[in-house]
Design an enzyme around this catalytic site. Structure first.
Site, short mmCIF file in Angstrom:
data_model
loop_
_atom_site.label_atom_id
_atom_site.label_comp_id
_atom_site.label_asym_id
_atom_site.label_seq_id
_atom_site.Cartn_x
_atom_site.Cartn_y
_atom_site.Cartn_z
CG ASN A 152 -0.70 0.06 2.37
OD1 ASN A 152 0.95 -0.95 2.42
ND2 ASN A 152 -0.97 -0.05 3.18
CD GLU A 250 2.28 0.29 10.48
OE1 GLU A 250 0.63 0.00 10.97
OE2 GLU A 250 2.31 0.45 9.18
CB CYS A 284 -3.01 -0.30 8.72
SG CYS A 284 -1.07 1.06 8.61
CD GLU A 461 8.65 0.93 10.28
OE1 GLU A 461 7.49 1.49 10.09
OE2 GLU A 461 9.41 0.22 10.40
#
Ligand code: ADP
Length: 480
Positions: A152, A250, A284, A461
């Protein structure tokens, strides 16, 4: 796009995979085959790990300034090539080319940020309980990092892992998603141009299970950094236990987007449009459950629908707001969720259909969709959507909406709109999420720690925190 290189990059060299198998890559906007790419496997992953392992001693011992200069050079090269990288991304991933360029430049920013941060990986001196002792805490790169990235965000999810890993002094093997290998290849072309020493960054494309298994089984890999589905993330975490590898994950999200009665409704509607339809709902951190106070539901819905009408859909190479979904499976999942909600009593306000006429005929297009009356028993209330569907739920008080918002195993992103300071502080305290947008619907900033709680993952991150996951502490107890 005949100039697209499609090889693996191992030990500073473009190379064929061991197997002669290739897999076809399709353009989601048209259904046309773009090219074929090599199917790398276990042996290729092993060679890449070997190269990264051999490169580690020298790379980890370069001066921080030297690593910083490499990272800065990569940043400059990505920016200079942003249009080319964006076109490649649109071709294989579908997002509009303007949005793709935005991602490329945002992804480049991680190299800029970590080119600075590389110089600030400081240690500590801690007073000892004895006067003839000093305790020194130094920070060391963890070793070879295996990075597994999703489709994505085909460029920025690589740079968000690679830049801090390289800044820390780690060497890396990247395995991109099979849907978007070309964006990864184009980035590695830039790393090669930047003159990164051989073996410092390696790219293996191909069979996910095989490559992933080699990452897990090979003792030379000390850390796995993964962005993707919760199911695969859990598998990697479980398997990493065998060698106690460090893992950052993640994973999925199921973001609530709450509009309180006193909110600026225009700002909330604008924010929701951006948030929900960015990347066609395939992020997400997209709003998955939209909670609107009952007193303003009708007014807010009118504003939202008015803005929704301006959305243009089509081949991302054109000037559109929204492209196709990534593939047929993604489309089918969206269709299933919408059908399930309708079967259980949700009301369809807009969309709810595949787009199949004219230019849409061969691509994966779904109309922006709005549902109201969504309830807890519907799949769309329970599962991540990953598509252009906005499910609305009304609420009557703060306690109720917080309970519903937290009623999920996920804890990545959340959003709320209010003008009241006390509401802001109370709700922010109670939402069980790693990230909260308050009167704001964007969360991906290079300076900020991106990540989730509960089953949305572990580790962060971005920003100064993003480098921590690639470092170990070593404490020296010095007696004098
Ligand atoms: P999605 O369903 O959205 O594609 P995945 O979690 O399957 O999400 O994909 C994210 C990344 O994980 C991709 O690079 C994919 O190839 C990789 N992947 C999928 N299965 C495995 C596996 N068993 N081991 C390692 N990586 C995997």
């Amino acid at each position: 796009m005949t100039d697209i290189r499609n090889q693996l990059f191992i030990n500073g060299t473009w190379t064929e995979a061991q197997s002669s198998l290739r897999s076809a890559l399709f353009n989601p906007a048209t259904g046309e085959q773009i090219t074929t790419v090599p199917m790398g496997g276990r042996e290729d992953a092993q060679s890449a790990i070997e190269a990264a392992y051999d490169a580690f001693p020298a790379w980890s011992q370069t001066a921080a300034e030297e690593r910083s200069v490499y990272l800065r050079r990569i940043y400059d090269l990505i920016v200079a090539n942003a249009d080319h990288l964006a076109e490649i991304m649109t071709l294989e991933q579908g997002k509009p080319v303007k949005e793709a360029k935005g991602e490329v430049l945002w992804g480049a920013d991680f190299f800029l940020w970590y080119s600075e941060e590389a110089k600030r990986i400081n240690g500590e001196i801690i007073p000892s309980s004895r006067t003839t002792q000093r305790i020194l805490v130094q920070r060391y790169p963890i070793g070879v990092v295996a990075a597994i990235t999703p489709w994505n965000f085909p460029s920025s999810m690589i740079t968000r892992k690679l830049a801090p890993a390289l800044a820390a002094g780690c060497t890396v093997v990247v395995k991109p998603a099979p849907e978007t290998p070309l964006s990864a290849i184009a980035l590695f072309d830039i790393f090669a141009q930047a003159g990164l020493p051989q073996g410092v960054a390696n790219l293996v494309i191909g069979n996910a299970q095989e490559i992933g298994q080699e990452f897990l089984d090979n003792e030379k890999v000390r850390k796995i950094s993964f962005t993707g589905s919760t199911a695969v993330g859990k598998y990697l975490l479980e398997q990493s236990a065998k060698q106690v590898k460090k893992v950052s994950l993640e994973l999925g999200g199921h973001a609530p987007f709450i509009v309180f009665a006193d909110a600026d409704l225009d700002a909330a509607a604008e924010g929701l449009i951006y948030n929900k339809f960015q990347n066609n709902g395939q992020t997400c951190i997209c709003a998955n459950r939209i909670f609107v106070h009952e007193s303003i539901q009708a007014e807010f819905m009118d504003k939202f629908i008015a803005k929704l009408k301006d959305i243009t859909i089509g081949n991302g190479m054109r000037d559109v707001n929204v492209g196709p979904l990534i593939h047929e499976r993604a489309l089918a999942k969206v269709e299933d969720q919408v059908q399930d909600a309708l079967d259980k009593g949700a009301k369809l306000i807009s969309g709810g259909v595949r787009l199949t006429e004219g230019e849409y005929a061969t691509g994966c297009y779904y109309a922006p969709t709005v549902l109201t009356g969504v309830t807890r028993d519907m799949h769309i209330f329970q599962e991540e959507t990953f598509g252009p569907v906005a499910p609305f739920i009304t609420f009557s008080n703060e306690e109720e909406v917080i309970r519903m918002a937290n009623d999920t195993p996920y804890g990545l992103a959340s959003y709320f709109y209010t003008r009241d300071l006390a509401t802001t502080m109370r709700v922010a305290d109670k939402l069980e999420y790693g990230m909260i947008g308050i009167n704001e619907s964007a969360l991906g900033y290079v300076q900020a720690p991106f990540g989730g709680v509960k089953q949305s993952g572990t580790g962060r991150e971005g920003g100064q925190h993003g480098v921590d996951d690639f470092l170990e502490y070593k404490y020296l107890n010095i007696n004098f």
